[in-house]
Design an enzyme around this catalytic site. Structure first.
Site, PDB file in Angstrom:
ATOM      1  N   GLU A  36       0.874  -1.163   0.000  1.00 34.19           N
ATOM      2  CA  GLU A  36       0.000   0.000   0.000  1.00 34.19           C
ATOM      3  C   GLU A  36       0.919   1.223   0.000  1.00 34.19           C
ATOM      4  OE1 GLU A  36      -2.751  -0.282   3.234  1.00 34.19           O
ATOM      5  OE2 GLU A  36      -3.645   1.664   2.743  1.00 34.19           O
ATOM      6  N   ARG A 267       4.419 -13.350   9.795  1.00 36.08           N
ATOM      7  CA  ARG A 267       5.139 -12.120   9.481  1.00 36.08           C
ATOM      8  C   ARG A 267       6.452 -12.076  10.246  1.00 36.08           C
ATOM      9  NH1 ARG A 267       1.656  -8.068   9.345  1.00 36.08           N
ATOM     10  NH2 ARG A 267       3.123  -6.410   9.767  1.00 36.08           N
ATOM     11  N   LYS A 277       4.132   0.335   9.921  1.00 41.34           N
ATOM     12  CA  LYS A 277       4.206   1.688   9.363  1.00 41.34           C
ATOM     13  C   LYS A 277       3.684   2.719  10.351  1.00 41.34           C
ATOM     14  CE  LYS A 277       3.075   0.077   4.912  1.00 41.34           C
ATOM     15  NZ  LYS A 277       1.918  -0.023   4.068  1.00 41.34           N
TER      16      LYS A 277
HETATM   17  P1  ATP Z   1       2.333  -2.527   8.194  1.00 41.85           P
HETATM   18  O1  ATP Z   1       1.753  -3.567   9.097  1.00 41.85           O
HETATM   19  O2  ATP Z   1       3.730  -2.164   8.503  1.00 41.85           O
HETATM   20  O3  ATP Z   1       1.460  -1.346   8.020  1.00 41.85           O
HETATM   21  P2  ATP Z   1       1.265  -3.583   5.850  1.00 41.85           P
HETATM   22  O4  ATP Z   1       1.003  -5.033   5.884  1.00 41.85           O
HETATM   23  O5  ATP Z   1       0.118  -2.691   6.054  1.00 41.85           O
HETATM   24  O6  ATP Z   1       2.454  -3.253   6.807  1.00 41.85           O
HETATM   25  P3  ATP Z   1       1.483  -3.413   3.069  1.00 41.85           P
HETATM   26  O7  ATP Z   1       2.014  -2.312   2.260  1.00 41.85           O
HETATM   27  O8  ATP Z   1       0.033  -3.677   3.038  1.00 41.85           O
HETATM   28  O9  ATP Z   1       1.955  -3.147   4.537  1.00 41.85           O
HETATM   29  O10 ATP Z   1       2.287  -4.753   2.825  1.00 41.85           O
HETATM   30  C1  ATP Z   1       2.682  -5.246   1.573  1.00 41.85           C
HETATM   31  C2  ATP Z   1       3.017  -6.703   1.712  1.00 41.85           C
HETATM   32  O11 ATP Z   1       4.068  -6.893   2.647  1.00 41.85           O
HETATM   33  C3  ATP Z   1       1.830  -7.490   2.216  1.00 41.85           C
HETATM   34  O12 ATP Z   1       1.694  -8.648   1.420  1.00 41.85           O
HETATM   35  C4  ATP Z   1       2.204  -7.842   3.622  1.00 41.85           C
HETATM   36  O13 ATP Z   1       1.675  -9.066   4.010  1.00 41.85           O
HETATM   37  C5  ATP Z   1       3.716  -7.885   3.578  1.00 41.85           C
HETATM   38  N1  ATP Z   1       4.270  -7.570   4.896  1.00 41.85           N
HETATM   39  C6  ATP Z   1       4.079  -6.450   5.612  1.00 41.85           C
HETATM   40  N2  ATP Z   1       4.695  -6.527   6.804  1.00 41.85           N
HETATM   41  C7  ATP Z   1       5.307  -7.739   6.844  1.00 41.85           C
HETATM   42  C8  ATP Z   1       6.103  -8.425   7.814  1.00 41.85           C
HETATM   43  N3  ATP Z   1       6.396  -7.885   8.998  1.00 41.85           N
HETATM   44  N4  ATP Z   1       6.565  -9.665   7.501  1.00 41.85           N
HETATM   45  C9  ATP Z   1       6.286 -10.219   6.311  1.00 41.85           C
HETATM   46  N5  ATP Z   1       5.545  -9.637   5.359  1.00 41.85           N
HETATM   47  C10 ATP Z   1       5.050  -8.408   5.609  1.00 41.85           C
HETATM   48 MG    MG Z   2      -1.624  -3.369   4.814  1.00 44.76          MG
END
Ligand code: ATP
Ligand code: MG
Length: 571
Positions: A36, A267, A277
């Site tokens: 995102e 994760r 984030k």
């Molecule tokens: P955050 O929790 O930091 O806001 P997010 O999941 O909202 O992260 P996205 O931009 O939606 O961030 O994530 C893009 C991809 O990265 C998604 O497929 C998500 O599952 C993966 N991802 C995000 N954080 C992790 C993590 N800590 N470990 C593994 N994969 C991750």
């Molecule tokens: Mg997300």
């Protein structure tokens, strides 16, 4: 643990292998990485990037970079650019397979219209509060909305008018008609579209309605022909909904089967480093760090400025593996991976970080001796470079002790030591200031002991210290980083906390996480391009700062990692 070039097996790979054997997708493997664009990528994203792009590479498939930009107010072009750069840096960018979920807004809308026409979706006009109240709980079923049995024509009319912008935000919502009594709350008539009069960074003011994540994500996967849609464990309960949407739309002729399958993995969580984030934004906005690319930040931009490398992240993701069990990885594991890969890739140079003057009293004033230092001790083919030895040198303050402890093999009063790649020297005197600090050391060198010349080893000494010619060394700013947080789980409750105590992760910030030194380094390193990485012998790995280092100006180097894991030992 295997670290050969053979891919490391894990349950997702096994699932793909089984699909390959069965021919489920006709031999095709298509994955996607769906960030995102509302923040910078962090170390957790690196795990997902190596997994998704790595699998596509290993199976001769494709990984799409899909910007998940369905939420209009939070997203910005600057983040899109930064994410592209980071993926590029990790070695995976392929502009031919870059997509935006917003490119599918029309298809997503048409899919929703088809669901309405099939009686599988309805426009609900309850207030948000009513909807919440009627949703039920984990133990109690929900209650059907009074609007649930609206006629298809009425739903179609209302949804078309929602799209035309006739209603204010929140007036209506399009919901899937599934089961308000489902034990899975995600299946209780989830929202598909909401009204949101908001400007979108790519589609402008075209859309007054925006699709919900659960709908947009699976449909985007299906549109792109994704085979294996890998996400983190918190989406496990959303999988039935993922399948429901694309299955119904496939029945309605929107997609061909076989459909994508969602597979969840755990994760990445790291000690000492929040990976979310939301928290990272607080660190930046609160001024606790110097921006998103501060070398102490767990962002990929920060990592790059810190001197962490893509090879190190690759080793790290291989080493931690992929599984379904929650794990908390010690930050030291990541540092070890950086250390191991930098040991292979970084040329050696000399840096004196805490300088003390050493004068060779029997070395003629104008004289210089050329010594040869290997660029990498295990890689003779990387060659050697010249370092000039002169009468006045810089050595490390810690390499001379007036009052040495037992087994101190460096320089001490009347002691002998070898100047690395140079000569054996013997202490003959020193100056001390009013406070008892040594300000200069005097020594005699033995001209018959030059390293690399026949007979030089005839006399053995135990200690071996590094040095730089005071005439040639370049004054340099060195930044040494410590962990940004004092405790492994910032913000977590501790033993002995009162039951009502809530901790804020910001309270656990280490106030002393950056140490700036004035040091001396070899001219060859001082003139390096930004982002050049060296091992400063006996100290660690250092990178020429991406932003503030420029050849010809006062050099600025950041410490990536020490040579050994000495964290917590007061070093
Ligand atoms: P955050 O929790 O930091 O806001 P997010 O999941 O909202 O992260 P996205 O931009 O939606 O961030 O994530 C893009 C991809 O990265 C998604 O497929 C998500 O599952 C993966 N991802 C995000 N954080 C992790 C993590 N800590 N470990 C593994 N994969 C991750
Ligand atoms: Mg997300």
């Amino acid at each position: 643990m295997s670290e050969s070039n053979e891919p490391i097996s894990h349950f997702i790979r096994n699932r793909i292998d089984a699909d390959q054997d069965k021919g489920t997708y006709g031999g095709k493997v298509t994955t996607r990485f769906p960030p995102e664009p509302n923040g910078y990528l962090h170390f957790g994203h690196a795990k997902s990037i190596f997994l998704n792009f790595g699998l596509a590479r290993d199976y001769d498939g494709i990984c799409h970079l899909r910007f998940d930009d369905t939420n209009p107010v939070k997203e910005e072009q600057a983040y899109v650019d930064a994410i592209r750069e980071d993926i590029d840096w990790l070695g995976f960018r392929d502009p031919t397979h870059e997509h935006f979920a917003s490119d599918y807004f029309e298809t997503l809308y048409q899919g929703a219209v088809a669901l309405v026409k099939a009686g599988l979706a309805y426009v609900d006009s309850q207030s948000a509060d009513e909807m919440r109240a009627n949703r039920g709980t984990l133990t109690e079923p929900g209650t059907n909305s009074p609007y649930r049995e609206r006629a298809i024509d009425e739903n179609l009319d209302l949804f078309t008018r929602m799209r035309a912008g006739e209603f204010p935000d929140g007036e209506h919502i399009l919901r899937a008609k599934i089961d308000m009594a489902s034990p899975n709350l995600n299946m209780r008539d989830p929202a598909i579209y909401r009204i949101r009069h908001a400007h979108h960074h790519r589609t402008g003011d075209d859309w007054p309605i925006y699709p919900m994540y659960d709908y947009a994500h699976c449909v985007s996967d299906a549109i792109e022909g994704v085979t294996h849609s890998l996400c983190t464990l918190e989406f496990e309960d959303h999988r039935p909904l993922y399948d429901w949407f694309i299955d119904k739309l496939a029945d309605l002729g929107f997609f061909e089967r076989p459909l994508p399958q969602q597979i969840e993995f755990s994760r990445l969580n790291l000690t000492y480093m929040p990976l979310s984030k939301r928290k990272l934004i607080q660190l930046v906005e609160g001024g606790h760090v110097d921006g998103w690319d501060d070398p102490r930040m767990p962002t990929l931009k920060g990592a790059r400025r810190r001197g962490f490398t893509p090879a190190g992240f690759k080793l790290f993701t291989d080493r931690i593996g992929v599984s379904k069990s929650d794990s908390l990885i010690d930050f030291g594991v990541l540092e070890d991976c950086m250390r191991e890969t930098l040991n292979e890739s970084a040329e050696r140079r000399i840096g004196v970080l805490d300088p003390l003057k050493l004068v060779l009293v029997n070395f003629p004033e104008e004289h210089e001796e050329t010594c040869y230092a290997p660029n990498h001790p295990q890689k003779p083919d990387w060659g050697k470079r010249e370092v000039k030895l002169t009468r006045e040198l810089w050595i490390e303050r810690g390499d001379f002790a007036l009052d040495p402890p037992k087994k101190y093999f460096r320089l001490k009063p009347d002691g002998e030591v070898r100047l690395r790649y140079g000569f054996i020297i013997k202490h003959v005197g020193h100056d001390v200031d009013e406070d008892g600090n040594v300000t200069c050391v005097y020594a005699e060198y033995d001209p018959d002991t030059k390293s690399g010349t026949p007979g030089a080893d005839a006399r053995k000494v135990k200690g071996n210290i590094h040095w730089l010619s005071a005439r040639d060394a370049v004054e340099t700013e060195i930044r040494q980083y410590d962990r940004l947080f004092n405790v492994p789980a910032p913000g977590a409750r501790r033993e002995g906390d009162e039951p009502d105590v809530e901790r804020d992760f910001l309270d656990d910030i280490n106030p002393d996480s950056i140490h700036t030194l004035t040091a001396y380094i070899e001219a060859g390193a001082a003139n390096a391009e930004p982002e050049s990485i060296y091992q400063f012998e006996r100290h660690g790995y250092f990178v020429a700062d991406q932003k503030e280092h420029a050849p010809g100006q006062r050099p600025v180097f950041n410490r990536a990692v020490t040579l050994r894991d000495s964290w917590g030992q007061g070093k």
